[in-house]
Design a protein around this motif. Structure first.
Motif, PDB file in Angstrom:
ATOM      1  N   ALA A 255       0.834  -1.198   0.000  1.00 51.25           N
ATOM      2  CA  ALA A 255       0.000   0.000   0.000  1.00 51.25           C
ATOM      3  C   ALA A 255       0.866   1.243   0.000  1.00 51.25           C
ATOM      4  CB  ALA A 255      -0.927   0.017   1.219  1.00 51.25           C
ATOM      5  N   LEU A 256       0.252   2.345  -0.388  1.00 46.17           N
ATOM      6  CA  LEU A 256       0.887   3.661  -0.310  1.00 46.17           C
ATOM      7  C   LEU A 256       0.392   4.373   0.932  1.00 46.17           C
ATOM      8  CD1 LEU A 256       2.527   6.043  -1.659  1.00 46.17           C
ATOM      9  CD2 LEU A 256       0.342   6.758  -2.643  1.00 46.17           C
ATOM     10  N   THR A 257       1.313   4.848   1.757  1.00 43.70           N
ATOM     11  CA  THR A 257       0.987   5.670   2.922  1.00 43.70           C
ATOM     12  C   THR A 257       1.343   7.116   2.607  1.00 43.70           C
ATOM     13  OG1 THR A 257       1.466   3.826   4.413  1.00 43.70           O
ATOM     14  CG2 THR A 257       1.391   6.030   5.379  1.00 43.70           C
ATOM     15  N   VAL A 258       0.433   8.026   2.896  1.00 40.93           N
ATOM     16  CA  VAL A 258       0.612   9.441   2.571  1.00 40.93           C
ATOM     17  C   VAL A 258       0.746  10.249   3.846  1.00 40.93           C
ATOM     18  CG1 VAL A 258      -0.489  11.467   1.551  1.00 40.93           C
ATOM     19  CG2 VAL A 258      -0.607   9.256   0.381  1.00 40.93           C
ATOM     20  N   TYR A 259       1.733  11.140   3.890  1.00 35.52           N
ATOM     21  CA  TYR A 259       1.926  12.019   5.037  1.00 35.52           C
ATOM     22  C   TYR A 259       2.115  13.464   4.576  1.00 35.52           C
ATOM     23  CZ  TYR A 259       3.041   7.886   7.937  1.00 35.52           C
ATOM     24  OH  TYR A 259       2.998   6.698   8.614  1.00 35.52           O
ATOM     25  N   ASN A 260       1.337  14.376   5.141  1.00 37.52           N
ATOM     26  CA  ASN A 260       1.669  15.789   5.007  1.00 37.52           C
ATOM     27  C   ASN A 260       2.997  16.056   5.704  1.00 37.52           C
ATOM     28  OD1 ASN A 260      -0.626  16.578   3.607  1.00 37.52           O
ATOM     29  ND2 ASN A 260      -1.768  17.083   5.460  1.00 37.52           N
ATOM     30  N   THR A 261       3.824  16.876   5.076  1.00 38.50           N
ATOM     31  CA  THR A 261       5.132  17.188   5.645  1.00 38.50           C
ATOM     32  C   THR A 261       5.285  18.707   5.682  1.00 38.50           C
ATOM     33  OG1 THR A 261       5.975  15.147   4.652  1.00 38.50           O
ATOM     34  CG2 THR A 261       7.601  16.698   5.494  1.00 38.50           C
ATOM     35  N   GLY A 262       4.904  19.291   6.818  1.00 35.52           N
ATOM     36  CA  GLY A 262       4.948  20.734   6.983  1.00 35.52           C
ATOM     37  C   GLY A 262       5.445  21.101   8.365  1.00 35.52           C
ATOM     38  N   SER A 263       5.651  22.385   8.574  1.00 39.28           N
ATOM     39  CA  SER A 263       6.196  22.868   9.839  1.00 39.28           C
ATOM     40  C   SER A 263       5.163  22.916  10.948  1.00 39.28           C
ATOM     41  CB  SER A 263       6.776  24.268   9.648  1.00 39.28           C
ATOM     42  OG  SER A 263       5.724  25.210   9.444  1.00 39.28           O
ATOM     43  N   GLY A 264       3.879  22.971  10.570  1.00 37.47           N
ATOM     44  CA  GLY A 264       2.830  23.167  11.561  1.00 37.47           C
ATOM     45  C   GLY A 264       2.597  24.623  11.894  1.00 37.47           C
ATOM     46  N   GLU A 265       3.364  25.532  11.282  1.00 40.24           N
ATOM     47  CA  GLU A 265       3.193  26.967  11.487  1.00 40.24           C
ATOM     48  C   GLU A 265       2.559  27.586  10.248  1.00 40.24           C
ATOM     49  OE1 GLU A 265       6.533  29.231  12.992  1.00 40.24           O
ATOM     50  OE2 GLU A 265       7.571  27.383  13.525  1.00 40.24           O
ATOM     51  N   VAL A 266       1.540  28.409  10.451  1.00 43.38           N
ATOM     52  CA  VAL A 266       0.877  29.085   9.338  1.00 43.38           C
ATOM     53  C   VAL A 266       1.406  30.514   9.231  1.00 43.38           C
ATOM     54  CG1 VAL A 266      -1.321  29.909   8.419  1.00 43.38           C
ATOM     55  CG2 VAL A 266      -1.200  27.688   9.584  1.00 43.38           C
ATOM     56  N   HIS A 267       1.881  30.867   8.049  1.00 51.33           N
ATOM     57  CA  HIS A 267       2.337  32.230   7.770  1.00 51.33           C
ATOM     58  C   HIS A 267       1.842  32.631   6.386  1.00 51.33           C
ATOM     59  CE1 HIS A 267       5.081  32.608  11.202  1.00 51.33           C
ATOM     60  NE2 HIS A 267       5.346  31.330  11.019  1.00 51.33           N
ATOM     61  N   THR A 268       1.677  33.917   6.189  1.00 54.13           N
ATOM     62  CA  THR A 268       1.290  34.382   4.858  1.00 54.13           C
ATOM     63  C   THR A 268       2.537  34.592   4.007  1.00 54.13           C
ATOM     64  OG1 THR A 268       1.384  36.745   5.367  1.00 54.13           O
ATOM     65  CG2 THR A 268      -0.699  35.583   5.850  1.00 54.13           C
ATOM     66  N   VAL A 269       2.325  34.651   2.710  1.00 54.40           N
ATOM     67  CA  VAL A 269       3.431  34.929   1.789  1.00 54.40           C
ATOM     68  C   VAL A 269       4.015  36.303   2.088  1.00 54.40           C
ATOM     69  CG1 VAL A 269       4.021  35.292  -0.638  1.00 54.40           C
ATOM     70  CG2 VAL A 269       2.524  33.396   0.004  1.00 54.40           C
ATOM     71  N   GLY A 270       3.155  37.255   2.401  1.00 54.08           N
ATOM     72  CA  GLY A 270       3.643  38.585   2.753  1.00 54.08           C
ATOM     73  C   GLY A 270       4.501  38.582   3.997  1.00 54.08           C
ATOM     74  N   GLU A 271       4.113  37.809   5.010  1.00 55.30           N
ATOM     75  CA  GLU A 271       4.909  37.696   6.226  1.00 55.30           C
ATOM     76  C   GLU A 271       6.280  37.117   5.930  1.00 55.30           C
ATOM     77  OE1 GLU A 271       1.489  36.928   9.650  1.00 55.30           O
ATOM     78  OE2 GLU A 271       2.454  35.240   8.649  1.00 55.30           O
ATOM     79  N   MET A 272       6.303  36.117   5.092  1.00 56.56           N
ATOM     80  CA  MET A 272       7.574  35.511   4.737  1.00 56.56           C
ATOM     81  C   MET A 272       8.464  36.500   4.003  1.00 56.56           C
ATOM     82  SD  MET A 272       9.516  33.873   2.211  1.00 56.56           S
ATOM     83  CE  MET A 272       8.461  33.117   0.981  1.00 56.56           C
ATOM     84  N   ALA A 273       7.898  37.257   3.072  1.00 55.79           N
ATOM     85  CA  ALA A 273       8.688  38.244   2.340  1.00 55.79           C
ATOM     86  C   ALA A 273       9.245  39.314   3.271  1.00 55.79           C
ATOM     87  CB  ALA A 273       7.826  38.891   1.249  1.00 55.79           C
ATOM     88  N   ARG A 274       8.433  39.766   4.227  1.00 57.27           N
ATOM     89  CA  ARG A 274       8.899  40.789   5.170  1.00 57.27           C
ATOM     90  C   ARG A 274       9.982  40.250   6.091  1.00 57.27           C
ATOM     91  NH1 ARG A 274       3.344  41.917   4.957  1.00 57.27           N
ATOM     92  NH2 ARG A 274       2.920  40.731   6.875  1.00 57.27           N
ATOM     93  N   ALA A 275       9.815  39.003   6.560  1.00 57.46           N
ATOM     94  CA  ALA A 275      10.819  38.401   7.440  1.00 57.46           C
ATOM     95  C   ALA A 275      12.143  38.230   6.703  1.00 57.46           C
ATOM     96  CB  ALA A 275      10.324  37.055   7.962  1.00 57.46           C
ATOM     97  N   LEU A 276      12.076  37.829   5.458  1.00 58.86           N
ATOM     98  CA  LEU A 276      13.299  37.618   4.681  1.00 58.86           C
ATOM     99  C   LEU A 276      13.970  38.952   4.357  1.00 58.86           C
ATOM    100  CD1 LEU A 276      14.961  35.328   3.518  1.00 58.86           C
ATOM    101  CD2 LEU A 276      13.575  35.431   1.440  1.00 58.86           C
ATOM    102  N   SER A 277      13.177  39.963   4.009  1.00 53.40           N
ATOM    103  CA  SER A 277      13.742  41.287   3.739  1.00 53.40           C
ATOM    104  C   SER A 277      14.438  41.841   4.977  1.00 53.40           C
ATOM    105  CB  SER A 277      12.639  42.247   3.283  1.00 53.40           C
ATOM    106  OG  SER A 277      12.155  41.912   2.005  1.00 53.40           O
ATOM    107  N   ALA A 278      13.788  41.685   6.132  1.00 52.25           N
ATOM    108  CA  ALA A 278      14.387  42.178   7.366  1.00 52.25           C
ATOM    109  C   ALA A 278      15.684  41.447   7.686  1.00 52.25           C
ATOM    110  CB  ALA A 278      13.393  42.026   8.511  1.00 52.25           C
TER     111      ALA A 278
END
Length: 333
Positions: A255-278
């Protein structure tokens, strides 16, 4: 274990190779970047690469939205034909353990709740709506605003572009291989992976790479839509660790087992851009209102299943990861 890592010289694949080696395994790399003849679509090449191998981490793929539907045949060839050739050779060689680089793009839009109608599945956003700046998908029943949430592995697949379609096809092929051979197959549905070694200045890279490349040129990151798109940004070392952990644990036979693989933290694209710029000390991001038709509005992961069943957990937090990424070098495509 001796582990074949297809795409092992690429962004994620190279980190998978490091993670495997650090845990005492013997990674073997098959990648066009190191040898133009090492094409996963070649049965002869793949059969040779599988000699003496115990398991496979299949990272080789053409990724991102690319340049539009003109890339469709190339996506299907590299992602689906390549996977079919690999799985056929694995069946012949008796290799029965596979970890596949899956993707959250197979879901299309994420999980949404309407106050009146509960959990709903909005359809694709229209050109007219996007041109008018209506970025949020409405309830498909009553048109009311929706509340985005975390998507789980049992959500129905709804790929919205060519790349997403090929990633879902890879999972179907892996499931068919597992049933036919009694093999153990895992698909790790990566969310937005970022970190050292991302490719620069390519239409096939992720949004984090676009922003980082702009900042390296001294330019402001250009944020599409209104910047409020919700994503789960997961560090590449955490993704590499997930590959090693699931490979060692195995999975259900046949069988195929499927797992989501994420950080568990929700951020917006704008937040990420601002954090990276800073973190880079660069110019503030510019929100453009532009859009890409194949993009979805919100997609964030519920990765509890991977944590609960395999004991994996992300180690790199958002702020720490952005600071590191701001200093890290990028690679050529």
């Amino acid at each position: 274990m001796r582990v074949l890592v297809t795409g092992g010289a690429g962004f994620i694949g190279s980190h998978v190779v490091t993670a495997l080696r650090d845990r005492g395994h013997e990674p073997v790399v098959l990648d066009l970047r190191t040898d133009p003849a090492s094409d996963v679509r070649s049965p002869v090449v793949v059969r040779q690469a599988l000699a003496g191998v115990d398991a496979v981490c299949h990272q080789a793929a053409m990724v991102g939205l690319g340049t539009g539907f003109a890339d469709a045949a190339e996506y299907v060839s590299r992602n689906d034909l390549g996977t079919a050739v690999l799985l056929t050779a694995m069946a012949e060689a008796g290799v029965r353990r596979l970890v596949l680089a899956g993707s959250m793009v197979v879901y299309g839009e994420g999980r949404y709740t309407c106050a009146r109608h509960g959990v709903v599945r909005p359809g694709p956003r229209t050109v007219a709506g996007l041109d008018a700046g209506r970025f949020e998908p409405p309830c498909p029943v009553c048109g009311a605003p929706l509340e985005p949430g975390l998507v789980a592995e049992d959500a129905p697949a709804d790929p919205r572009n060519v790349y997403a379609t090929t990633k879902l096809a890879q999972e179907h092929l892996a499931a068919a291989w597992a049933r036919a051979t009694g093999g153990c197959a895992v698909s790790l549905r990566y969310h937005n992976v970022y970190g050292p070694g991302m490719p620069r200045d390519t239409p096939y890279a992720g949004v984090a790479s676009f922003f980082r490349s702009a900042l390296a040129r001294g330019e402001a990151p250009r944020v599409f839509e209104d910047g409020c798109q919700r994503r789960d940004f997961v560090h590449v070392r955490d993704v590499a660790a997930a590959n090693a952990v699931t490979l060692e644990a195995g999975s259900r036979e046949g069988a195929l087992t499927v797992y989501n693989t994420g950080s568990g933290e929700v951020h917006t694209v704008g937040e990420m851009a601002r954090a990276l710029s800073a973190a880079c000390g660069g110019p503030e991001p510019v929100v453009t209102g532009e859009y890409r038709l194949g993009d979805v509005r919100h997609i964030t992961a519920d990765s509890a299943r991977l944590r609960d069943e395999e004991g994996w957990k992300p180690e790199v937090g958002f702020e720490e990861g952005m600071r590191e990424f701001a200093r890290a070098g990028l690679r050529e495509a």
